[in-house]
Design a protein around this motif. Sequence first.
Motif, PDB file in Angstrom:
ATOM      1  N   LEU A  78       0.809  -1.215   0.000  1.00  0.00           N
ATOM      2  CA  LEU A  78       0.000   0.000   0.000  1.00  0.00           C
ATOM      3  C   LEU A  78       0.842   1.263   0.000  1.00  0.00           C
ATOM      4  CD1 LEU A  78      -2.738  -1.166   2.523  1.00  0.00           C
ATOM      5  CD2 LEU A  78      -3.121  -0.561   0.124  1.00  0.00           C
ATOM      6  N   ALA A  79       2.090   1.162   0.444  1.00  0.00           N
ATOM      7  CA  ALA A  79       2.973   2.332   0.451  1.00  0.00           C
ATOM      8  C   ALA A  79       3.407   2.736  -0.953  1.00  0.00           C
ATOM      9  CB  ALA A  79       4.204   2.044   1.310  1.00  0.00           C
ATOM     10  N   ASP A  80       3.194   1.849  -1.937  1.00  0.00           N
ATOM     11  CA  ASP A  80       3.556   2.163  -3.325  1.00  0.00           C
ATOM     12  C   ASP A  80       2.365   2.874  -3.978  1.00  0.00           C
ATOM     13  OD1 ASP A  80       4.058   2.077  -6.129  1.00  0.00           O
ATOM     14  OD2 ASP A  80       5.378   0.346  -5.847  1.00  0.00           O
ATOM     15  N   PRO A  81       2.516   4.135  -4.370  1.00  0.00           N
ATOM     16  CA  PRO A  81       1.376   4.888  -4.921  1.00  0.00           C
ATOM     17  C   PRO A  81       0.879   4.360  -6.257  1.00  0.00           C
ATOM     18  CG  PRO A  81       3.416   6.141  -5.159  1.00  0.00           C
ATOM     19  CD  PRO A  81       3.736   4.952  -4.301  1.00  0.00           C
ATOM     20  N   ARG A  82       1.664   3.509  -6.920  1.00  0.00           N
ATOM     21  CA  ARG A  82       1.213   2.943  -8.192  1.00  0.00           C
ATOM     22  C   ARG A  82       0.122   1.891  -7.997  1.00  0.00           C
ATOM     23  NH1 ARG A  82       6.390   0.341 -10.507  1.00  0.00           N
ATOM     24  NH2 ARG A  82       6.473  -0.317  -8.322  1.00  0.00           N
ATOM     25  N   VAL A  83       0.055   1.332  -6.807  1.00  0.00           N
ATOM     26  CA  VAL A  83      -0.901   0.266  -6.508  1.00  0.00           C
ATOM     27  C   VAL A  83      -2.271   0.878  -6.255  1.00  0.00           C
ATOM     28  CG1 VAL A  83      -1.502  -1.601  -4.931  1.00  0.00           C
ATOM     29  CG2 VAL A  83       0.895  -1.219  -5.567  1.00  0.00           C
ATOM     30  N   ARG A  84      -3.270   0.415  -7.010  1.00  0.00           N
ATOM     31  CA  ARG A  84      -4.624   0.941  -6.877  1.00  0.00           C
ATOM     32  C   ARG A  84      -5.530   0.014  -6.079  1.00  0.00           C
ATOM     33  NH1 ARG A  84      -6.662   2.684 -12.733  1.00  0.00           N
ATOM     34  NH2 ARG A  84      -8.381   3.441 -11.420  1.00  0.00           N
ATOM     35  N   ARG A  85      -5.207  -1.290  -6.060  1.00  0.00           N
ATOM     36  CA  ARG A  85      -6.070  -2.251  -5.374  1.00  0.00           C
ATOM     37  C   ARG A  85      -5.236  -3.386  -4.800  1.00  0.00           C
ATOM     38  NH1 ARG A  85     -11.528  -2.450  -3.735  1.00  0.00           N
ATOM     39  NH2 ARG A  85     -11.998  -4.613  -3.264  1.00  0.00           N
ATOM     40  N   VAL A  86      -5.471  -3.709  -3.539  1.00  0.00           N
ATOM     41  CA  VAL A  86      -4.792  -4.823  -2.883  1.00  0.00           C
ATOM     42  C   VAL A  86      -5.854  -5.766  -2.317  1.00  0.00           C
ATOM     43  CG1 VAL A  86      -3.117  -5.539  -1.131  1.00  0.00           C
ATOM     44  CG2 VAL A  86      -2.902  -3.285  -2.220  1.00  0.00           C
ATOM     45  N   ASP A  87      -5.801  -7.022  -2.727  1.00  0.00           N
ATOM     46  CA  ASP A  87      -6.651  -8.072  -2.167  1.00  0.00           C
ATOM     47  C   ASP A  87      -5.793  -8.931  -1.243  1.00  0.00           C
ATOM     48  OD1 ASP A  87      -9.015  -7.419  -3.708  1.00  0.00           O
ATOM     49  OD2 ASP A  87      -7.999  -8.296  -5.441  1.00  0.00           O
ATOM     50  N   VAL A  88      -6.132  -8.940   0.043  1.00  0.00           N
ATOM     51  CA  VAL A  88      -5.387  -9.737   1.018  1.00  0.00           C
ATOM     52  C   VAL A  88      -6.251 -10.932   1.404  1.00  0.00           C
ATOM     53  CG1 VAL A  88      -4.212  -9.758   3.243  1.00  0.00           C
ATOM     54  CG2 VAL A  88      -4.276  -7.643   1.888  1.00  0.00           C
ATOM     55  N   VAL A  89      -5.784 -12.129   1.105  1.00  0.00           N
ATOM     56  CA  VAL A  89      -6.547 -13.353   1.359  1.00  0.00           C
ATOM     57  C   VAL A  89      -5.890 -14.115   2.505  1.00  0.00           C
ATOM     58  CG1 VAL A  89      -7.387 -15.516   0.385  1.00  0.00           C
ATOM     59  CG2 VAL A  89      -7.287 -13.461  -1.049  1.00  0.00           C
ATOM     60  N   GLU A  90      -6.643 -14.369   3.544  1.00  0.00           N
ATOM     61  CA  GLU A  90      -6.141 -15.016   4.759  1.00  0.00           C
ATOM     62  C   GLU A  90      -7.035 -16.191   5.133  1.00  0.00           C
ATOM     63  OE1 GLU A  90      -4.614 -16.501   7.949  1.00  0.00           O
ATOM     64  OE2 GLU A  90      -3.526 -14.872   6.940  1.00  0.00           O
ATOM     65  N   LEU A  91      -6.412 -17.343   5.382  1.00  0.00           N
ATOM     66  CA  LEU A  91      -7.161 -18.552   5.712  1.00  0.00           C
ATOM     67  C   LEU A  91      -7.863 -18.459   7.064  1.00  0.00           C
ATOM     68  CD1 LEU A  91      -7.785 -21.488   4.796  1.00  0.00           C
ATOM     69  CD2 LEU A  91      -5.720 -22.187   6.038  1.00  0.00           C
ATOM     70  N   ALA A  92      -7.222 -17.813   8.035  1.00  0.00           N
ATOM     71  CA  ALA A  92      -7.758 -17.751   9.397  1.00  0.00           C
ATOM     72  C   ALA A  92      -8.744 -16.590   9.521  1.00  0.00           C
ATOM     73  CB  ALA A  92      -6.626 -17.605  10.405  1.00  0.00           C
ATOM     74  N   GLU A  93     -10.029 -16.895   9.533  1.00  0.00           N
ATOM     75  CA  GLU A  93     -11.059 -15.847   9.611  1.00  0.00           C
ATOM     76  C   GLU A  93     -10.910 -14.966  10.850  1.00  0.00           C
ATOM     77  OE1 GLU A  93     -14.499 -13.834  10.957  1.00  0.00           O
ATOM     78  OE2 GLU A  93     -13.746 -15.696  11.886  1.00  0.00           O
ATOM     79  N   PRO A  94     -10.545 -15.513  12.033  1.00  0.00           N
ATOM     80  CA  PRO A  94     -10.397 -14.633  13.198  1.00  0.00           C
ATOM     81  C   PRO A  94      -9.350 -13.532  12.990  1.00  0.00           C
ATOM     82  CG  PRO A  94     -10.528 -16.920  13.894  1.00  0.00           C
ATOM     83  CD  PRO A  94     -10.401 -16.940  12.404  1.00  0.00           C
ATOM     84  N   LEU A  95      -8.291 -13.835  12.289  1.00  0.00           N
ATOM     85  CA  LEU A  95      -7.250 -12.837  12.062  1.00  0.00           C
ATOM     86  C   LEU A  95      -7.789 -11.671  11.229  1.00  0.00           C
ATOM     87  CD1 LEU A  95      -4.295 -12.451  12.834  1.00  0.00           C
ATOM     88  CD2 LEU A  95      -3.644 -13.588  10.712  1.00  0.00           C
ATOM     89  N   VAL A  96      -8.593 -11.996  10.218  1.00  0.00           N
ATOM     90  CA  VAL A  96      -9.235 -10.942   9.419  1.00  0.00           C
ATOM     91  C   VAL A  96     -10.167 -10.119  10.300  1.00  0.00           C
ATOM     92  CG1 VAL A  96     -10.845 -10.516   7.522  1.00  0.00           C
ATOM     93  CG2 VAL A  96      -9.028 -12.222   7.263  1.00  0.00           C
ATOM     94  N   ARG A  97     -10.947 -10.778  11.130  1.00  0.00           N
ATOM     95  CA  ARG A  97     -11.886 -10.072  12.012  1.00  0.00           C
ATOM     96  C   ARG A  97     -11.153  -9.179  13.010  1.00  0.00           C
ATOM     97  NH1 ARG A  97     -13.790 -13.182  16.003  1.00  0.00           N
ATOM     98  NH2 ARG A  97     -13.862 -14.941  14.531  1.00  0.00           N
ATOM     99  N   TRP A  98     -10.059  -9.693  13.592  1.00  0.00           N
ATOM    100  CA  TRP A  98      -9.297  -8.888  14.548  1.00  0.00           C
ATOM    101  C   TRP A  98      -8.685  -7.660  13.874  1.00  0.00           C
ATOM    102  CZ3 TRP A  98      -6.490 -13.915  16.456  1.00  0.00           C
ATOM    103  CH2 TRP A  98      -7.401 -14.673  17.210  1.00  0.00           C
TER     104      TRP A  98
END
Length: 231
Positions: A78-98
């Motif tokens: 995200l620190a790179d201004p050229r990036v317009r969209r980042v999809d972060v996929v994580e197996l552990a649902e609690p980590l996403v929720r936290w």
Amino acid sequence: MEPDPPLTLAREATPHGEVVLRRRGAVLELVVDGAFAMDTVDTTTEVRLAEAALTRHQEPERVLVGGLGLGFTARAVLADPRVRRVDVVELAEPLVRWAREGLVPELAGLEGERCRLVADDVAHVLTGAGSPPGPWDVVLLDVDNGPGFLLHPGNAALYERSGLAALRRSLAPGGVGVVWSSHPAPDLLAGLRSVAAPGDEVEETALVVHREGRELTYSLSVLHRAPGTAG
């Protein structure tokens, strides 16, 4: 004097094992299924994983990060201004929720206009069986310790030929895929070469890290898909 025991911040069972966030002094630790996964003692390899791909692509507008971890790879992207969209996929649902709840500062504030967190198996996403759909300009995989030291045996297929072929197919022409490993992984590199098409480039970069009096060698296996190739 014995060091203070770690302070457990959150703990939850999942179908893939227990996920625990804990503090040991100022250090945040992630423990998965009873095994140490990562901490904040040294996050340089997470940052260099992002940099290794971003520096190899002229217009990395859309990026997939496989593995949220403690959020440092996603923040580096995200620190790179050229990036317009980042999809972060994580197996552990609690980590996403936290992360969404802002449980710890390291994970707080990631999701927003440019970044989406998804609780899913990145292997499903790469094959098109899960959401979000590709292709991506850059794919970064840091979902396990690599093929030789798996926290989740179910991740083995991701490092095999079928999984690496799915990784290549998920890349847009000219796209860059990078796979992190906690150790040099010649079989992984050979697997990437076996799925590469004419014009693709495959290489391995060693990352030497000094941690708590030890010298550790991690590796980044890189596949740069040739521009203008289809299939």
